[in-house]
Design a protein around this motif. Sequence first.
Motif, short mmCIF file in Angstrom:
data_model
loop_
_atom_site.label_atom_id
_atom_site.label_comp_id
_atom_site.label_asym_id
_atom_site.label_seq_id
_atom_site.Cartn_x
_atom_site.Cartn_y
_atom_site.Cartn_z
N LEU A 220 0.84 -1.20 0.00
CA LEU A 220 0.00 0.00 0.00
C LEU A 220 0.87 1.25 0.00
O LEU A 220 0.60 2.23 -0.70
N ARG A 221 1.95 1.21 0.78
CA ARG A 221 2.86 2.36 0.84
C ARG A 221 3.54 2.58 -0.52
O ARG A 221 3.62 3.71 -1.02
N CYS B 269 2.44 1.65 -3.43
CA CYS B 269 1.43 2.09 -4.40
C CYS B 269 1.15 3.59 -4.24
O CYS B 269 1.06 4.34 -5.22
N ARG B 270 1.04 4.00 -2.99
CA ARG B 270 0.77 5.43 -2.75
C ARG B 270 1.90 6.30 -3.28
O ARG B 270 1.67 7.33 -3.92
N ARG C 106 1.57 6.68 -6.98
CA ARG C 106 0.43 7.48 -7.44
C ARG C 106 0.52 8.92 -6.96
O ARG C 106 -0.07 9.80 -7.55
N GLU C 107 1.27 9.13 -5.88
CA GLU C 107 1.25 10.48 -5.31
C GLU C 107 2.61 11.17 -5.36
O GLU C 107 2.66 12.40 -5.34
N THR D 290 3.50 -4.34 -6.19
CA THR D 290 2.96 -3.00 -6.43
C THR D 290 2.72 -2.77 -7.92
O THR D 290 1.70 -2.22 -8.32
N SER E 250 -6.35 -2.13 -2.92
CA SER E 250 -5.91 -0.93 -3.62
C SER E 250 -5.88 0.27 -2.68
O SER E 250 -6.86 0.57 -2.00
N ALA E 251 -4.72 0.96 -2.68
CA ALA E 251 -4.62 2.20 -1.91
C ALA E 251 -5.43 3.29 -2.59
O ALA E 251 -6.14 4.06 -1.93
N ALA E 252 -5.35 3.34 -3.92
CA ALA E 252 -6.03 4.41 -4.65
C ALA E 252 -7.54 4.29 -4.55
O ALA E 252 -8.26 5.29 -4.49
N ASP F 9 -9.05 2.56 -2.18
CA ASP F 9 -9.36 2.34 -0.77
C ASP F 9 -10.30 1.15 -0.59
O ASP F 9 -11.30 1.22 0.13
N TYR G 263 -9.45 2.73 -12.31
CA TYR G 263 -8.82 3.95 -11.77
C TYR G 263 -8.48 4.88 -12.92
O TYR G 263 -7.97 4.43 -13.96
#
Lengths: 99, 201, 964
Positions: free
Chosen positions: C611-612, C614-615, C618-619, C814, C913-915, C917, C955
């Motif tokens: 999750l980390r 992936c974030r 994306r970020e 990821t 999925s982190a995006a 949620d 997404y």
Amino acid sequence: MQLIPCPWCGPREEAEFHYGGQAHVAYPEDPGALTDQEWARFVFFRDNPCGPFAERWSHSAGCRRWFNAVRDTRTYELLSVYRVGEPRPDASERDEVVS
Amino acid sequence: MTADTSVRTSPLAAWTDRLAALAPALDVAERPFLTQLTVRARDAVAVARMGEALGVAFPADPCTSTRGGGPFGDVEVLWMGPDEFLVVAGPDRRALVEDALRAAVRPARGAVVDTSAQRTTLALSGPHARDVLAHGCAIDLHPSAAPTGTCVQTLLARAGVVLRVDDAECDAFTLLVRSSFAEYLAAWLCDASVEYRAALS
Amino acid sequence: MSAAFRLPTGGHVDRGTELRFTFNGRSMTGYRGDTLASALLANGEHRIGTSVKFGRPRGIVAAGSEDPTSLVQIEQPFPEPMLTATTVELYDGLVAHGLPGRGRLADEPDPARYDAKHAHCDVLVVGTGPAGLMAALTAARGGARVVVVDEQSRAGGALLGTREYLDERPWTEWVDDTVAELRGTPGVLLLERTTAFGVYQDGFVLALQRRTDHLGFDAPAHAARQRVWRIRAAQTVLATGAHERPVVFADNDRPGIMLAGSARTYLHRYGVLPGTRAVVFATDDSAYAAALDLANAGMEVAAVVDARPTAPRLLRARCCAHGIDVRAGHVVTGTEGGDRVSAVHVAPAAGSDGSADAIGTAGAADTIDCDTLLVGGGWNPVVHLFSQAGGTLRYDSRLGAHVPGQAPATVRVAGSATGAHDLSACLRQGWEAGCEAALATGSRPDEVALPASEPRAGEQPGLVLWRVPGEAPRDAPDTRFVDLQRDATVSDVLRATGAGLSSLEHVKRYTTIGTAHDQGKTSGTITAGIVAEALGVELSDQRPTTFRPPYTPVPFAALAGRDRGELHDPARVTAVHAWHVARGALFEDVGQWKRPWYFPLPGEDMDTAVLRECRAAREGVALMDGSTLGKIDVQGRDAGRFLDMLYTNKMSGLRVGRIRYGLMCGVDGMVIDDGTVIRLAEDRFLVTTTTGNAAMVLDWMEEWLQTEWPHLDVYAASVTEHWATFPLVGPRSRDVLAALAPGLDVGNDAFEFMAWRDTVLDVGPGVTARVCRISFSGELAYEINVTAWHGPAVWEALMAAGEAYGITPYGTETMHVLRAEKGYPIIGQETDATVTPQDLGMAWAVSKKKADFLGKRSFDRAENNRPDRKQLVGLLPLDRDVRLPEGAQVVDTDDLPEPPVRMLGHVTSSYRSAALDRTFALAVVRSGRERVGEILHVPVGDGLVPVTVTESVLYDKEGARRDG
């Protein structure tokens, strides 16, 4: 470990080779002109003789060349090998397909 | 010419000491950063032209190699297939050799590809070099069967290799191995040498 | 204290080296050169263990690997089951016990080393008896490269059981001289303790060398204990000798009952007497030699019971001189005893014309006390390897055995393996075979003098006798054992034939005769004989059971050799592997590659780490090692035309400097791979493949170029490992790239999506990169390619340049989540060779304009146009926290009926999925695209998980994130 005589590199252990199925099955000139049945015959159907069989092999761990071989499916004996583009050697008396 | 060694790492850089420790049973060392070019050409004239450009005739027979010197220093040409060769030159000669080959092959059909980092090279010799190879290589490396210059692509243990006989009488060989398999092969060589090292110590 | 049955002198044991060992709890001593069996016999121990089925005491029958009974378990130095005492060389500290047919594997890893080695030769000689040594000597003197193998620790073969003279010297001198010459000849490899156990095609012979077994505790750890020799021989000479055949009679299995020739081996090779008082049951002259040799050595020999109507005159006279009672025309009908034979029953044989059929018993049995019964039922040539090599066998009714018939062109047989018994004949055959083999390989054998030997007093032919006739007792189990290891009796064989079985292969499987560790070396021919008698057919009409490798048992550890642990399968690693390891990555195996799976921080579990990662992608910015992607350089004037045929979309129209995604199908229209195609020049492309398919795609290209389209001017070359490839992903990726590539205009217009640029990197002199603006995540992303040599430095430079942006290394998990959120399939995960581009919803990647490409014609097949084909869709579990197992089935019922249940498809990918949620999945579902919005169910455990079918893109459906 059988030896397969690569037409370029000479006899090598069979582990160096990949099998490529029946030889002399040409890609159709114009696939679009074939019926579904004719096309399916090209895609899915191959001979499975008991006896000499012309096959394709690739010396994949060696010179990476494709070549053709006539192999007796009863004994695994390779009766002849020949390079792509060369004609299949004349059928000898042992070259008769046993039905 | 080697100014950028600080930013270059060869596949077996971390194995230098472990490989060196195999001596005297097996003298083995990586020859890093060699220039390697994959050449494809089947036109005899073009092949001859490339040989002239490098100062070494290309091998005519399957499973052989040639070696010579010319404008690009020492060059080896390894037979890889009926229309395929691997040209091996010293480090940092890629651009010049590639240009020369490309110019020579034209106008015939052919291709020149930089594959310098695709494989790494190991020089192998010593009293047990042939023994060690026999543990994993099915090719007969007896001098009567594999004279100097013999160059085969085959399997060594479970890795594909190019194996060149540099000097049949002195049991000197060169191994070229895909970079991703290099550590496996190094580990295998260390393991296969265990008994011969002990016998000499 | 010397063992009771060891003679004060004689034998080829080292009396200066006493060895202590323990068997069945009893401490004993023996000598270097003993086998466990000979040492036991020297100590008067005949009982080894009990039989597998009936628990009857069993002893030692033979002196070599043909022994059916002496199964032991080694306990010290390392547990090893199912060895025969006759093949275990004695060493100090050996602890063993007898086995009732089954042993126990060690419960700890075997510390010993096992390996393999290739050997090549002109002539391989199997066996160092007189025939084998003559063959080897002849070939070696002719200059041939020779490999000689022999099972025993000492050369000599059958001579080891004799006191023969060669050239008027004890045979040992000739043998030792010959071995010394062979060892001193360049190009000759002589391997003792080496059993050729399998003959395969093209002169390939496998042999097992026991290199340090005999050293016991003193075996050096670095030396391979056992080695499998992979021998490639142009010519093979089989001088494999003969095994003596027993005769079957009632209670023929008691300890103390041995083969006559084996008793001679114990006497002459080990200086051991098999007991104190012997009876010899003979059917040929050779068994008399055992009686006479033992009598000469001081053993009491009560009688020779000869089944033949008359005894050979000369041998009878020599027996009489020793006070041995010779009873011609008699047979042994049974024995008495417990843990050891104590008496034999002897009765006159009925019929006297010498034929096996006519032999019966007549008159009352006589009982003779003894503790040893030696049986000689004739000799079987050892034809196992000959048969494996493709040689035909012929039944020789005179010998009662199968002998070599037609030999393959490169195989020769010599010595008693041919059925020859006379020493001079064996030597001559060896010489001939050696000459012929050497000549066939281009060597020129010199004249080699045959050593002179004493003519054998073969006065009278042997009698072929499988079993002493008689009925099985009515009220007791049959004790006429055919296969002592399997406890199989004459009654078992007759039950098989009575049940209608006539093929020996069937009888073997029905009775299990010949299926034990010894593979029926002493029981096979007898079984064939009894079957032939029972069926009233000629044995020559019976096909013997197949001789399959291995000739003797081979440990799995030896077959595995060094192919274990890290050497079992190569781990392919990228140039940056060491960095990943140092960073604490966990690895995923993709083919042979080790790929970073995820990079957990201290205390993180997989979900948290992914999750980390992936974030970050994306970020912020994240970096991956994508070096394992297959890369193929495609060059030539026809390269565009060629790629147009290979890919479903059009590549020839791609502009230099641009990149296109492509799908590759087989002629059946099923997707086989995907990747990007980069146009480097008018006549040059670089294509990428999935990690696992790199070799397949190159082979695929070569296949078409070499076999179908050799006229095309196209050449393909793998450059997979030449390049290190690093996807740099996320909204801040442009900043990181700009920092490292100051000369590169990274603006969105100057460097647009699906373009590539070559640039200098500010990493060090001469470091250039090819940067591709492609994205497998939907985010702004760059794929940075540098030579693998520069990989580590460039990776570290990227990490340093990205530090300010929190650059995060990420792994395959990821990558999978990011691409799945975008609905990008992974070939081999979403597809399984039954999926078309249309099934994947990727008809946009299939050209309508091209006249042909591989797979095109199949898209028109009716089967590929069924509306109920499985199509790629997304699945959203109604419970946002439930993650579906990959591979789970999809059904359209909320109440599972009894099977069969109609399956609509299966889950191909499933992640958190982190995006989004939430959890989500990709699946292939029948008529999936029509079902978007439907609720379907996925059986998980005992329950059903309700899921909503969605489009596969979950997404950033608009693709807004692509440009950063």
